[in-house]
Design an enzyme around this catalytic site. Sequence first.
Site, PDB file in Angstrom:
ATOM      1  CD  GLU A  29      -2.948  -0.397   2.553  1.00 40.89           C
ATOM      2  OE1 GLU A  29      -2.497   0.326   3.460  1.00 40.89           O
ATOM      3  OE2 GLU A  29      -3.985  -1.048   2.669  1.00 40.89           O
ATOM      4  CE  LYS A  37      -7.240   1.180  16.454  1.00 41.46           C
ATOM      5  NZ  LYS A  37      -8.413   0.305  16.250  1.00 41.46           N
ATOM      6  CB  VAL A  93      -9.995  -2.209  22.495  1.00 39.05           C
ATOM      7  CG1 VAL A  93      -9.504  -1.641  23.818  1.00 39.05           C
ATOM      8  CG2 VAL A  93      -9.334  -3.553  22.200  1.00 39.05           C
ATOM      9  NE  ARG A 129     -11.026  -7.491  16.576  1.00 37.37           N
ATOM     10  CZ  ARG A 129     -10.547  -6.318  16.970  1.00 37.37           C
ATOM     11  NH1 ARG A 129     -11.169  -5.641  17.925  1.00 37.37           N
ATOM     12  NH2 ARG A 129      -9.464  -5.804  16.423  1.00 37.37           N
TER      13      ARG A 129
HETATM   14  P1  ADP Z   1      -9.031  -2.676  18.441  1.00 35.89           P
HETATM   15  O1  ADP Z   1      -8.827  -2.950  16.990  1.00 35.89           O
HETATM   16  O2  ADP Z   1     -10.252  -3.247  19.028  1.00 35.89           O
HETATM   17  O3  ADP Z   1      -8.763  -1.264  18.796  1.00 35.89           O
HETATM   18  P2  ADP Z   1      -6.399  -3.439  18.929  1.00 35.89           P
HETATM   19  O4  ADP Z   1      -6.054  -3.205  17.503  1.00 35.89           O
HETATM   20  O5  ADP Z   1      -5.795  -2.607  19.980  1.00 35.89           O
HETATM   21  O6  ADP Z   1      -7.948  -3.485  19.164  1.00 35.89           O
HETATM   22  O7  ADP Z   1      -6.089  -4.903  19.289  1.00 35.89           O
HETATM   23  C1  ADP Z   1      -6.549  -5.913  18.477  1.00 35.89           C
HETATM   24  C2  ADP Z   1      -6.374  -7.172  19.221  1.00 35.89           C
HETATM   25  O8  ADP Z   1      -5.027  -7.345  19.593  1.00 35.89           O
HETATM   26  C3  ADP Z   1      -7.172  -7.123  20.487  1.00 35.89           C
HETATM   27  O9  ADP Z   1      -7.923  -8.271  20.487  1.00 35.89           O
HETATM   28  C4  ADP Z   1      -6.191  -7.115  21.612  1.00 35.89           C
HETATM   29  O10 ADP Z   1      -6.545  -8.020  22.639  1.00 35.89           O
HETATM   30  C5  ADP Z   1      -4.925  -7.566  20.983  1.00 35.89           C
HETATM   31  N1  ADP Z   1      -3.856  -6.720  21.520  1.00 35.89           N
HETATM   32  C6  ADP Z   1      -3.848  -5.382  21.655  1.00 35.89           C
HETATM   33  N2  ADP Z   1      -2.719  -4.951  22.240  1.00 35.89           N
HETATM   34  C7  ADP Z   1      -1.981  -6.059  22.476  1.00 35.89           C
HETATM   35  C8  ADP Z   1      -0.708  -6.315  23.067  1.00 35.89           C
HETATM   36  N3  ADP Z   1       0.039  -5.325  23.555  1.00 35.89           N
HETATM   37  N4  ADP Z   1      -0.266  -7.587  23.123  1.00 35.89           N
HETATM   38  C9  ADP Z   1      -1.017  -8.574  22.646  1.00 35.89           C
HETATM   39  N5  ADP Z   1      -2.219  -8.413  22.078  1.00 35.89           N
HETATM   40  C10 ADP Z   1      -2.707  -7.191  21.994  1.00 35.89           C
HETATM   41  P1  ADP Z   2      -4.114  -4.015  12.004  1.00 35.47           P
HETATM   42  O1  ADP Z   2      -4.889  -5.158  11.440  1.00 35.47           O
HETATM   43  O2  ADP Z   2      -2.839  -4.456  12.594  1.00 35.47           O
HETATM   44  O3  ADP Z   2      -4.941  -3.146  12.873  1.00 35.47           O
HETATM   45  P2  ADP Z   2      -4.284  -1.910   9.992  1.00 35.47           P
HETATM   46  O4  ADP Z   2      -4.305  -2.180   8.530  1.00 35.47           O
HETATM   47  O5  ADP Z   2      -5.562  -1.530  10.627  1.00 35.47           O
HETATM   48  O6  ADP Z   2      -3.654  -3.172  10.717  1.00 35.47           O
HETATM   49  O7  ADP Z   2      -3.197  -0.791  10.286  1.00 35.47           O
HETATM   50  C1  ADP Z   2      -2.807  -0.489  11.609  1.00 35.47           C
HETATM   51  C2  ADP Z   2      -2.157   0.877  11.660  1.00 35.47           C
HETATM   52  O8  ADP Z   2      -1.029   0.950  10.780  1.00 35.47           O
HETATM   53  C3  ADP Z   2      -3.057   2.023  11.230  1.00 35.47           C
HETATM   54  O9  ADP Z   2      -3.892   2.459  12.263  1.00 35.47           O
HETATM   55  C4  ADP Z   2      -2.030   3.064  10.830  1.00 35.47           C
HETATM   56  O10 ADP Z   2      -1.502   3.733  11.947  1.00 35.47           O
HETATM   57  C5  ADP Z   2      -0.929   2.231  10.201  1.00 35.47           C
HETATM   58  N1  ADP Z   2      -1.123   2.126   8.746  1.00 35.47           N
HETATM   59  C6  ADP Z   2      -1.816   1.172   8.106  1.00 35.47           C
HETATM   60  N2  ADP Z   2      -1.823   1.363   6.775  1.00 35.47           N
HETATM   61  C7  ADP Z   2      -1.124   2.489   6.546  1.00 35.47           C
HETATM   62  C8  ADP Z   2      -0.775   3.230   5.368  1.00 35.47           C
HETATM   63  N3  ADP Z   2      -1.154   2.829   4.149  1.00 35.47           N
HETATM   64  N4  ADP Z   2      -0.055   4.375   5.524  1.00 35.47           N
HETATM   65  C9  ADP Z   2       0.348   4.779   6.751  1.00 35.47           C
HETATM   66  N5  ADP Z   2       0.064   4.120   7.893  1.00 35.47           N
HETATM   67  C10 ADP Z   2      -0.669   2.985   7.798  1.00 35.47           C
HETATM   68 MG    MG Z   3      -6.604  -2.093  12.310  1.00 40.00          MG
END
Ligand code: ADP
Ligand code: ADP
Ligand code: MG
Length: 453
Positions: free
Chosen positions: A200, A238, A296, A293
């Site tokens: 991306e 986050k 958090v 789902r």
């Molecule tokens: P959401 O997408 O709901 O904001 P996160 O992206 O923070 O949640 O986390 C996605 C999943 O990863 C959650 O199910 C959480 O339990 C797990 N997770 C978040 N932080 C950690 C961590 N520091 N270590 C392991 N697992 C984590």
């Molecule tokens: P996850 O499944 O681990 O949550 P995401 O695709 O939601 O993965 O991306 C997690 C984070 O990575 C985003 O919240 C953002 O901060 C960063 N990120 C993802 N894609 C991009 C992008 N194309 N450019 C810059 N930052 C990105």
């Molecule tokens: Mg994400």
Amino acid sequence: MFKKILIANRGEIAVRILRACREMGIAAVAVYSEADRESLHVRLADEAVCIGPGPSKDSYFNAANIAQAALITGAEAIHPGYGFLSEVASFAEICSTIGVKFIGPPPEAIEKMGDKATARATMKKAGVPTVPGSEGTLSSEQEAQRVAAKIGYPVVVKATAGGGGRGIRVVEDEDELLRVVKIAQAEALASFGNAEVYLEKYIRRMRHIEVQVLADEHGHCIHLGERECSIQTVRHQKVVEEAPSVSLTPALRKKIGDAAVKAAKAVGYANAGTVEFIYTPEGEFYFMEMNTRIQVEHPITEAVTGVDLVQWQIRIAAGEPLTLSQKDIAWNGHSIECRVTAQDPAKGFAPAAGTLSHVRLPGGLGVRVDTQIYGGYTVPPFYDSNLAKIIVWAPDRAQAIARMRSSLQEFHVEGSPTNISFLQRILADERYVNNEVSTAFLPQLMSEVGLAL
Ligand code: ADP
Ligand code: ADP
Ligand code: MG
């Protein structure tokens, strides 16, 4: 309505779901690992079943043991919470096979959104804007080079099966590309059992804005507005979230909300879900991924809309129609969430474990604390380091910030390091207060104050 629900999770989210069950007059079955015997969700549940040893692969990921616990206790439905089995399509299928309702979307929707490259393709087809990048996963080194040259550096390499901020790597120039793709593939195979990656365009100074959707099993789908989640660690975790996002105009809110509904409908979605978007400094937004789902940070949406998302998840799974229409959803005031973790900022945010000899939680008007901890609670070493979520609500953002600062000051834990002082630093930072942030803010702040991950 169900009479008994099994909660296939632990920690604060298990407690959160338990409360919804209790308010609805539904008996709640907790499951727990040997390390979680003394956890609050076990103490509060109507029944509790041990599903295995501490490591999560042997307990909270053990689909067979969880399914058996549901059958033994006569639970009619399973709420998976977040993490663990919540986004595992085969678990939703197992539930259906044994005649226990999975409180979440149909397995097909989990599958379509769970593979991120497939989700991107589906969204593109449905007319939801996606970030420029590869068509599907990379099939060769040449393709990686060709796509990156076309979209321009920097680019991100993402594992199609990634999640929780893992499996994302930024590549600044062509010299790094092939090496990083190889490393990313190897890591993805080791972490997720799937080596496929895609590209991306890396969007500098982006904001992470996500939209909560609710859909019933009869084709009705609405959105509950957005959450601003740009305060993230270098590892894309986050830390502070808020609703609404003060960066959006009402017109943009409608546009991004409509796009989220379109995304959900394109995969036949039902139940609660979150569509995550990249919001660029130029005011464009692109689909990033969908989390199929409860999330958090769902309580900040609950705070500004007054809608109990977990209760709706249960009602929808029981086949009830969603009686809320889009025009019923109004946003009132401002809400902020801070994730309090057992991490030591001075030691690279190393996760800590141990007994919390003393706990003092914040309270007062507009303050909600979702947590599994109490004085004497022992943090097991096996799971994520979340200790509590503080969620504040106030009539406007400035008052919400003041309320969060006050809550952080009240929050006191002995027996383990926490990130509370770090959260205070964020809430005190002028850039945060003035909403001059992007996902680059927290990494920048951390380097300024000499903290490393
Ligand atoms: P959401 O997408 O709901 O904001 P996160 O992206 O923070 O949640 O986390 C996605 C999943 O990863 C959650 O199910 C959480 O339990 C797990 N997770 C978040 N932080 C950690 C961590 N520091 N270590 C392991 N697992 C984590
Ligand atoms: P996850 O499944 O681990 O949550 P995401 O695709 O939601 O993965 O991306 C997690 C984070 O990575 C985003 O919240 C953002 O901060 C960063 N990120 C993802 N894609 C991009 C992008 N194309 N450019 C810059 N930052 C990105
Ligand atoms: Mg994400």
